[in-house]
Each structure stands twice: as structure tokens, then as C-alpha cells.
Design an enzyme around this catalytic site. Structure first.
Site, PDB file in Angstrom:
ATOM      1  N   ASP A  98       5.276  -9.537 -21.282  1.00 10.21           N
ATOM      2  CA  ASP A  98       3.880  -9.570 -20.850  1.00 10.21           C
ATOM      3  C   ASP A  98       3.560 -10.900 -20.175  1.00 10.21           C
ATOM      4  O   ASP A  98       4.451 -11.716 -19.946  1.00 10.21           O
ATOM      5  CB  ASP A  98       2.926  -9.267 -22.007  1.00 10.21           C
ATOM      6  CG  ASP A  98       3.100 -10.226 -23.161  1.00 10.21           C
ATOM      7  OD1 ASP A  98       3.272 -11.435 -22.906  1.00 10.21           O
ATOM      8  OD2 ASP A  98       3.076  -9.771 -24.326  1.00 10.21           O
TER       9      ASP A  98
ATOM     10  N   LYS B  70      -1.409  -7.394 -19.934  1.00 10.49           N
ATOM     11  CA  LYS B  70      -2.238  -7.838 -21.050  1.00 10.49           C
ATOM     12  C   LYS B  70      -2.776  -9.219 -20.789  1.00 10.49           C
ATOM     13  O   LYS B  70      -2.393 -10.196 -21.405  1.00 10.49           O
ATOM     14  CB  LYS B  70      -1.418  -7.897 -22.333  1.00 10.49           C
ATOM     15  CG  LYS B  70      -1.827  -6.854 -23.330  1.00 10.49           C
ATOM     16  CD  LYS B  70      -1.290  -7.222 -24.663  1.00 10.49           C
ATOM     17  CE  LYS B  70      -1.981  -6.444 -25.746  1.00 10.49           C
ATOM     18  NZ  LYS B  70      -1.555  -6.858 -27.042  1.00 10.49           N
TER      19      LYS B  70
ATOM     20  N   MET C  66      -6.847 -18.198 -28.344  1.00  7.42           N
ATOM     21  CA  MET C  66      -7.697 -17.184 -27.707  1.00  7.42           C
ATOM     22  C   MET C  66      -9.178 -17.560 -27.822  1.00  7.42           C
ATOM     23  O   MET C  66     -10.028 -16.688 -27.994  1.00  7.42           O
ATOM     24  CB  MET C  66      -7.488 -15.805 -28.370  1.00  7.42           C
ATOM     25  CG  MET C  66      -6.046 -15.348 -28.371  1.00  7.42           C
ATOM     26  SD  MET C  66      -5.826 -13.825 -29.306  1.00  7.42           S
ATOM     27  CE  MET C  66      -5.841 -14.417 -30.998  1.00  7.42           C
TER      28      MET C  66
HETATM   29  N1  SAH Z   1       2.044 -15.567 -29.997  1.00 10.48           N
HETATM   30  C1  SAH Z   1       1.458 -16.558 -29.146  1.00 10.48           C
HETATM   31  C2  SAH Z   1      -0.047 -16.499 -29.152  1.00 10.48           C
HETATM   32  C3  SAH Z   1      -0.599 -15.248 -28.537  1.00 10.48           C
HETATM   33  S1  SAH Z   1      -2.320 -15.170 -28.550  1.00 10.48           S
HETATM   34  C4  SAH Z   1       1.990 -17.943 -29.549  1.00 10.48           C
HETATM   35  O1  SAH Z   1       2.601 -18.069 -30.602  1.00 10.48           O
HETATM   36  O2  SAH Z   1       1.826 -18.883 -28.786  1.00 10.48           O
HETATM   37  C5  SAH Z   1      -2.709 -15.716 -26.940  1.00 10.48           C
HETATM   38  C6  SAH Z   1      -3.244 -17.117 -26.962  1.00 10.48           C
HETATM   39  O3  SAH Z   1      -2.178 -18.030 -27.113  1.00 10.48           O
HETATM   40  C7  SAH Z   1      -3.936 -17.566 -25.716  1.00 10.48           C
HETATM   41  O4  SAH Z   1      -5.261 -17.108 -25.663  1.00 10.48           O
HETATM   42  C8  SAH Z   1      -3.886 -19.068 -25.866  1.00 10.48           C
HETATM   43  O5  SAH Z   1      -4.858 -19.505 -26.782  1.00 10.48           O
HETATM   44  C9  SAH Z   1      -2.530 -19.246 -26.510  1.00 10.48           C
HETATM   45  N2  SAH Z   1      -1.475 -19.606 -25.565  1.00 10.48           N
HETATM   46  C10 SAH Z   1      -0.345 -18.946 -25.324  1.00 10.48           C
HETATM   47  N3  SAH Z   1       0.443 -19.623 -24.457  1.00 10.48           N
HETATM   48  C11 SAH Z   1      -0.217 -20.747 -24.164  1.00 10.48           C
HETATM   49  C12 SAH Z   1       0.059 -21.868 -23.365  1.00 10.48           C
HETATM   50  N4  SAH Z   1       1.188 -21.974 -22.652  1.00 10.48           N
HETATM   51  N5  SAH Z   1      -0.843 -22.884 -23.323  1.00 10.48           N
HETATM   52  C13 SAH Z   1      -1.977 -22.811 -24.024  1.00 10.48           C
HETATM   53  N6  SAH Z   1      -2.301 -21.766 -24.797  1.00 10.48           N
HETATM   54  C14 SAH Z   1      -1.436 -20.752 -24.872  1.00 10.48           C
END
Ligand code: SAH
Length: 509
Positions: free
Chosen positions: A38, A60, A175
């Protein structure tokens, strides 16, 4: 189709920097039959997939769900039941707000076996790349990971604002960008001091990383001003103040610079890796592709008669590669070259030759006449026979100079360069949107091909705010002949020289 059921690997793809992928995750991607990913998983990782693997994007992003969660679930089950091993790549860690738990339960209920490969979560990595340690003995002894996504009008909320507000924990919201105002208001309302430091880190660990800091009081306004959007991590707590001291990623000299690479994709990796290490975001728009010559007969004939020659002169890495490709194809090995002396133009060509077990006897540093004459002045080449396997469109100066020195030169075509216009649309739209800081030209043909990609567009206007960087005087001359005055010209005419000059340019700014 087989009668075995495949396994689904729920894989943490890490936060963005491809180097933060685990070795186990890489192995899973390399062997999978199907790769499902995704928008938070770096597309770069798809390069590890088998060339015959099926690659499926399930989107997504905020509202634009390409496939609903239910459909993703069905897809995973379906592919596994068809006997395929599936690599399901999820941003960060699959079990940290990644719905990996739900996917595992669902697979279990369908009798599909699964494994979980944890990943580096953005909740930790994005702050780390912004210079914020989420724990520090002087500041906090615990951390909370909190969803920032919960509907604020939801009645029986699981959000414990009073607990978050009163604790000295570092609070990490995922998020949460859209809900920032609400999060901040709730914390202050429940007693968190309004001068508590807070940071938002967008696209953490990537070249697009952007960080905005402030206090609970000021942050909403600052984020608005910076127009910072999702995806971002929100970090709240005293540890945020350490960023001032500990920031490192965004302090690298070319950080945030979007630099176009125009050389052939097969040759770009060295430049890309050097610039990326300095913090640049490299955009590969190859303007050239390198192909074997239409007619290989002359090269083959020269190789058949190789005992007639005294010298073999290479002017580029490609010349070396294609020469040996044909030599090996003809069933020979390097022993047929034992009687020859070798010259390579430029250190990289020399290194490439060395990879075939052959040292260069002399090394003219550049194509310039003086350089060639100087290098050959220590050896006798009068009446000697020289084989010069190189590009079809190569310049005539080298054979001319060698002939003047009394040598007999056979200039044979070892490869051809062709225009690659695959990236044309992307290039024009990036230029139109001011999304490019610099363009690198590593040969004359990269410049002329680049210009033909722009077609009838007003190049002057499109390049007005773009820094153009040339690898050396010949490339610069070609640029000038097409009405582009390079802003940068490398002092040493190599990839490293080009990188050094870009660095010097931006450091001088
Ligand atoms: N499983 C993922 C999180 C998924 S929820 C993890 O462990 O990172 C999605 C959220 O993750 C986004 O809304 C943001 O808050 C965060 N996110 C994911 N990748 C990011 C990145 N490279 N930089 C900042 N926030 C990130």
C-alpha cells in the site's frame, strides 16, 4: 495452481528509508509469488521482488481506498488458496496501528497459514530521524503510542485524556494530523501545560521528511503555516526539545534537494547513492539507454584478429562491458588479451577493467588532447596498432590524436546510446510544478536527449529556477550549444567530482 496453500507473510516494510527494511523482510519479498503493498510501503522495495512476481497495489491513502480492507483480506486468502506465497507489505510495523492483527485473525479463520515479520515503526523511526529520542533518562520514563484518528464525536471513547495529560510520558500520535487541533485542546483542557514541546514529522526517514516544532499553544498555527499534511507522527513531551541539539538527518548538506539524474538507469546507482547519502532526493529520469550495436560484425572481427593489435584503449565503462560481453560470447576468455597493452580514460573505466583482472598500463585522465598526448608520451606508439572499442557516436579527437602520434587506430563500435523518452511526461510536469532543484548532466548525450524530451517547450523558462550541473567541459559545451549555461561544472570529471561540485555549490549558498 498447486494443491498446496500458500503462506501469507505480514511484513513490516519500515517507515520509508529502504535501508530500514529487515533482512528477513527482504528475503520474504525476494521469494514471494505475489507482493501486495500500500501507499506507506516504499515502492523501492518492489525492486527486490522476483521479476515474475505478481505485484498488487491496494492503495489506502486517507479517503482514496483503492481496495477496502475486506477486499484486501479476500485477496490475501484467495492468492494463498491458489498456492501462492504472498508478501503483504505494510508501512512501519504490521502490528502497530497497521491492522495486521485483523488480517492475521482473518487468515486464521480461513485456514491460511501466516507469519509476521515485524518492521521498524514510524512511531519510533520518524522521531529518531528528526533527532528526537522518544525516551531519555533525564526527561521521561515511558512512552504511549496513541491513535490520533479516533472520531472526536464518538461517545464511549477509549481516549484517556486525563491520563495522557497528567503523565510525563512521551506521547506519540499516529494518524493524527487532521485531528491535531482536537488533540492539543483536549490535552490542555485536562491539565497538560500549554508550553509542552511538540513536533510533527511528516514522511519521516525519507528525503521528503519535514518537521515542524512548537508548543501545545503554538503548534496548530505553525502547522497551518507550514501547510504540513498527513502522513506525520506527532510527538509530545520534553524529549522534543532535544531535537535542537540532536537533529542530524535534515542537517545533511543536500537534505531536501530534489535532483534529477539523467544518465542511463543501469549506470545511475553510483550517483544516486552518493547524492542520497548527502540527503538529496534523487529523481531518476534516464534520458539514455545503452544497447549493443546494431552490427556487431566489426567488433567480432577485431576480436578474431586480436593478435594483430598492440594496444587496447577503453574510453568508458560501457566500452569495457560490451567488449568483454562479445569476447566471452565468442567463447574466449581474457587469456587471448595477454600480449596487449591497455589504456583507460578515467579512473572508473580503469576500475571496471580491473574487475576483469586486467590492469591499465596508462591512464589519460580526460579526453582532452593534451591529456592523451601526455599519457602516451611515456610509451612508444609509433606504428603500433590500437583497437578502440567505444560508442557509435563517439567524438573523433582521440583517434585523431593517436593517429597524429603515428599509431594505426581501429575505431570500432562496441555499443550505441539511444534516446529514452519514458520519463518525458514526468519530467515536464515536475518542471512545471517547480518540483526540481537541480539537474545533473553526466555526458553530452544526456544534455541533448534531455533537451529533446522538452521538445518545443520553453526550456529557458522551465529551467529558470533549476540548478544545472555538468560533469565537465565537453558536456558543458554541448549544453551551451543548446542554450543552457550550466550553473555548476565539476572540477574533476567524474561522478565523485560532480557530487563534490554540487556539494560545494550548496554549501556556498
Ligand atoms: N504500521 C505503521 C503505522 C500505520 S498507521 C507503522 O508502524 O509505522 C498510518 C500512520 O503512520 C500515518 O498516519 C502516520 O501517522 C504514520 N506514518 C507512517 N509512515 C510514516 C512516515 N514515514 N513518517 C511519518 N509518519 C508516518
Amino acid at each position: 495452481m498447486t494443491d498446496k496453500t500458500g503462506t501469507v507473510y505480514l511484513i513490516g516494510a519500515g517507515p520509508g528509508d529502504p535501508g530500514l527494511l529487515t533482512i528477513k523482510a527482504k528475503e520474504c519479498i525476494e521469494t514471494a509469488d505475489v507482493v501486495v503493498y500500500d501507499y506507506l510501503a516504499s515502492p523501492f522495495l518492489l525492486n527486490y521482488a522476483r521479476s515474475d512476481a505478481q505485484i498488487i497495489y491496494v492503495g489506502k491513502k486517507g479517503g482514496d481506498h483503492t481496495l477496502s480492507q475486506d477486499k484486501i483480506n479476500l485477496l490475501l486468502v484467495d492468492k494463498a488458496k491458489q498456492g501462492f506465497d504472498v508478501a503483504r507489505l505494510k508501512g512501519g510495523d504490521p502490528f502497530v496501528f497497521g491492522r495486521g492483527g485483523e488480517e492475521a485473525q482473518m487468515l486464521l479463520s480461513h485456514g491460511v497459514s501466516y507469519e509476521v515479520v515485524p518492521g521498524v515503526t514510524s512511531a519510533i523511526a520518524a522521531p529518531a530521524y528528526a533527532g528526537i529520542p522518544i525516551t531519555h533518562r533525564d526527561h521521561t520514563s515511558f512512552v504511549s503510542f496513541i491513535t490520533g484518528h479516533e472520531d472526536p464525536t464518538k461517545k464511549d471513547t477509549s481516549m484517556q485524556w486525563d491520563v495522557y495529560a497528567k503523565s510525563n510520558a512521551t506521547l506519540v500520535f499516529l494518524m493524527g494530523v487532521k485531528n491535531l487541533e482536537n488533540i492539543v485542546k483536549n490535552l490542555i483542557k485536562h491539565g497538560k501545560p500549554s508550553d509542552t514541546p511538540i513536533a510533527l514529522v511528516r514522511w519521516g526517514t525519507t528525503a521528503r521528511q519535514k518537521t515542524v516544532t512548537g508548543t501545545l499553544e503554538t503548534i496548530v498555527e505553525r502547522v497551518k503555516q507550514a501547510k504540513l499534511k498527513s502522513p506525520a507522527i506527532i510527538v509530545i513531551g520534553h524529549v522534543v526539545s532535544l531535537r535542537e541539539e540532536l537533529a542530524w538527518f535534515d542537517k545533511r548538506p543536500l537534505f531536501g534537494k530534489r535532483i534529477v539524474i539523467t544518465r542511463a538507469r543501469a549506470q545511475a546507482s553510483d550517483l544516486v547513492s552518493k547524492l542520497s547519502k548527502l540527503g538529496a532526493q534523487c529523481i531518476e529520469i534516464p534520458t539514455i539507454q545503452i544497447v549493443p550495436p546494431e552490427d556487431t560484425a566489426p567488433l567480432k572481427k577485431s576480436i578474431e584478429n586480436i593478435t594483430d593489435y598492440d594496444w587496447l584503449v577503453f574510453t568508458s565503462v560501457n566500452g569495457v562491458k560490451f567488449f568483454f560481453d562479445v569476447l566471452f560470447d565468442m567463447g574466449h576468455d581474457v587469456r587471448v588479451l595477454g600480449h596487449l597493452k591497455f589504456a583507460c580514460i578515467g579512473p572508473v573505466t580503469k576500475e571496471r577493467l580491473k574487475s576483469y583482472g586486467i590492469l591499465s598500463d596508462i591512464l589519460p585522465k580526460t579526453y582532452r588532447a593534451e591529456s592523451v598526448i601526455e599519457a602516451f608520451s611515456t610509451v612508444e606508439i609509433k606504428d603500433k596498432k590500437i583497437l578502440l572499442p567505444r560508442a557509435k557516436q563517439a567524438r573523433t579527437i582521440l583517434p585523431e590524436e593517436l593517429t597524429k602520434m603515428g599509431a594505426q587506430v581501429d575505431d570500432v563500435v562496441a555499443y550505441e546510446t539511444q534516446l529514452n523518452s519514458d520519463g518525458k511526461k514526468e519530467l515536464i510536469s515536475l518542471l512545471d510544478d517547480n518540483e526540481i532543484d537541480a539537474i545533473t548532466f553526466t555526458s553530452s548525450s544526456t544534455v541533448s536527449n534531455f533537451m529533446s524530451l522538452l521538445e518545443s517547450k520553453d526550456a529557458k523558462k522551465l529551467l529558470k529556477n533549476v540548478v544545472t550541473a555538468s560533469i565537465g567541459p565537453i558536456t558543458s559545451d554541448t549544453a551551451r550549444s543548446l542554450d543552457i549555461e550550466p550553473d555548476i561544472e565539476a572540477k574533476e570529471y567524474t561522478i565523485q567530482g560532480l557530487v563534490n561540485s554540487l556539494l560545494a555549490y550548496y554549501e556556498g549558498k
